[in-house]
Scaffold this motif. Structure first.
Motif, PDB file in Angstrom:
ATOM      1  N   ALA A   1       0.814  -1.218   0.000  1.00  0.00           N
ATOM      2  CA  ALA A   1       0.000   0.000   0.000  1.00  0.00           C
ATOM      3  C   ALA A   1       0.849   1.270   0.000  1.00  0.00           C
ATOM      4  O   ALA A   1       0.352   2.348  -0.318  1.00  0.00           O
ATOM      5  N   HIS A   2       2.120   1.155   0.359  1.00  0.00           N
ATOM      6  CA  HIS A   2       2.991   2.324   0.457  1.00  0.00           C
ATOM      7  C   HIS A   2       4.255   2.057  -0.363  1.00  0.00           C
ATOM      8  O   HIS A   2       5.234   1.516   0.158  1.00  0.00           O
ATOM      9  N   PRO A   3       4.230   2.440  -1.647  1.00  0.00           N
ATOM     10  CA  PRO A   3       5.299   2.056  -2.589  1.00  0.00           C
ATOM     11  C   PRO A   3       6.705   2.491  -2.179  1.00  0.00           C
ATOM     12  O   PRO A   3       7.679   1.855  -2.568  1.00  0.00           O
ATOM     13  N   TRP A   4       6.835   3.545  -1.392  1.00  0.00           N
ATOM     14  CA  TRP A   4       8.165   4.007  -0.988  1.00  0.00           C
ATOM     15  C   TRP A   4       8.797   3.123   0.082  1.00  0.00           C
ATOM     16  O   TRP A   4      10.019   3.150   0.295  1.00  0.00           O
ATOM     17  N   LEU A   5       7.969   2.317   0.774  1.00  0.00           N
ATOM     18  CA  LEU A   5       8.448   1.606   1.958  1.00  0.00           C
ATOM     19  C   LEU A   5       9.435   0.493   1.620  1.00  0.00           C
ATOM     20  O   LEU A   5      10.477   0.357   2.286  1.00  0.00           O
ATOM     21  N   ARG A   6       9.153  -0.296   0.599  1.00  0.00           N
ATOM     22  CA  ARG A   6      10.028  -1.427   0.254  1.00  0.00           C
ATOM     23  C   ARG A   6      11.443  -0.948  -0.114  1.00  0.00           C
ATOM     24  O   ARG A   6      12.425  -1.449   0.456  1.00  0.00           O
ATOM     25  N   PRO A   7      11.581   0.020  -1.064  1.00  0.00           N
ATOM     26  CA  PRO A   7      12.943   0.469  -1.379  1.00  0.00           C
ATOM     27  C   PRO A   7      13.634   1.155  -0.198  1.00  0.00           C
ATOM     28  O   PRO A   7      14.852   1.046  -0.039  1.00  0.00           O
ATOM     29  N   HIS A   8      12.858   1.831   0.642  1.00  0.00           N
ATOM     30  CA  HIS A   8      13.443   2.474   1.821  1.00  0.00           C
ATOM     31  C   HIS A   8      13.999   1.417   2.776  1.00  0.00           C
ATOM     32  O   HIS A   8      15.128   1.545   3.274  1.00  0.00           O
ATOM     33  N   PHE A   9      13.228   0.385   3.030  1.00  0.00           N
ATOM     34  CA  PHE A   9      13.662  -0.693   3.909  1.00  0.00           C
ATOM     35  C   PHE A   9      14.884  -1.401   3.317  1.00  0.00           C
ATOM     36  O   PHE A   9      15.868  -1.669   4.029  1.00  0.00           O
ATOM     37  N   ALA A  10      14.829  -1.681   2.012  1.00  0.00           N
ATOM     38  CA  ALA A  10      15.955  -2.353   1.343  1.00  0.00           C
ATOM     39  C   ALA A  10      17.224  -1.505   1.434  1.00  0.00           C
ATOM     40  O   ALA A  10      18.323  -2.039   1.629  1.00  0.00           O
ATOM     41  N   GLN A  11      17.064  -0.198   1.306  1.00  0.00           N
ATOM     42  CA  GLN A  11      18.220   0.704   1.399  1.00  0.00           C
ATOM     43  C   GLN A  11      18.840   0.669   2.795  1.00  0.00           C
ATOM     44  O   GLN A  11      20.065   0.654   2.938  1.00  0.00           O
ATOM     45  N   LEU A  12      18.007   0.661   3.814  1.00  0.00           N
ATOM     46  CA  LEU A  12      18.519   0.595   5.183  1.00  0.00           C
ATOM     47  C   LEU A  12      19.308  -0.697   5.414  1.00  0.00           C
ATOM     48  O   LEU A  12      20.394  -0.676   6.005  1.00  0.00           O
TER      49      LEU A  12
END
Length: 199
Positions: A28-39
């Motif tokens: 539901a929140h497209p920014w969350l997956r790449p943000h988590f992967a980046q961390l």
């Protein structure tokens, strides 16, 4: 399920609610997956690139000090990234636990008993199991569930669901680890940013 004496179908539903919420959080929140992967990527890169002095930090960590031993072996830069990752994971786990509990109470007739047994499972851990959890760092994972759930419940109690859901709007709205421990601090920061945007 057998150890907790919980019917398997009920147990599977209980766990599925938690995991489906995770799927929703990411979809539901497209920014969350790449943000988590980046961390996660930053954490791995920093640990690989800055391993000098690790043995000395490990000796110092085993000797004791503030925080978890895993945190004591990290450089300040590694620790900062680790704590951002911990804060996000605490939010994800706490939010999923909240949904699991809310939905479970409506669809499982014996939810209260199931939830009670699940929550009290830690009380039955022996000394050896507790040591293994501490050595492997899995005790941090257990604390993520509890801290995240306290944060979610704290924000809901003070400001309600609509306010809480601002946490999913953008990375800047994610709570820090200190804010996970103090929902009032996150609320104050978000209210301050809303007032700033209004100006």
């Amino acid at each position: 399920a057998a150890a907790l004496r919980i019917p398997r179908d009920d147990f599977r539903t209980f766990i599925a609610l938690h995991e489906v919420t995770h799927a929703f959080e990411f979809e539901a929140h497209p920014w969350l997956r790449p943000h988590f992967a980046q961390l996660v990527s930053e954490s791995v890169e920093q640990l690989a690139a800055d391993s000098s002095g690790l043995m000395g930090r490990l000796r110092d960590a085993i000797g004791g000090g503030e925080g978890h031993w895993l945190e004591r072996i990290m450089t300040p830069r590694q620790l900062a990234t680790f704590q951002r990752t911990q804060a996000l994971m605490s939010l994800l786990e706490g939010y999923s636990n909240h949904v699991m509990n809310e939905a479970g109470a409506r669809i499982l007739p014996n939810f209260a008993e199931l939830h009670d047994r699940f929550e009290r499972r830690g009380e039955r851990r022996g000394a050896l199991e507790r040591v293994i959890l501490r050595v492997t760092g899995l005790d941090l994972k257990m604390e993520q569930y509890a801290a995240g759930e306290r944060f979610v419940d704290g924000v809901l109690e003070r400001r309600g669901r609509e306010f809480l859901n601002q946490v999913w709007e953008r990375p800047e709205n994610l709570p820090s680890l200190d804010e996970i421990r103090s929902p009032e601090a996150w609320i104050a920061r978000i209210e301050g940013s809303i007032e700033g945007d209004a100006r």
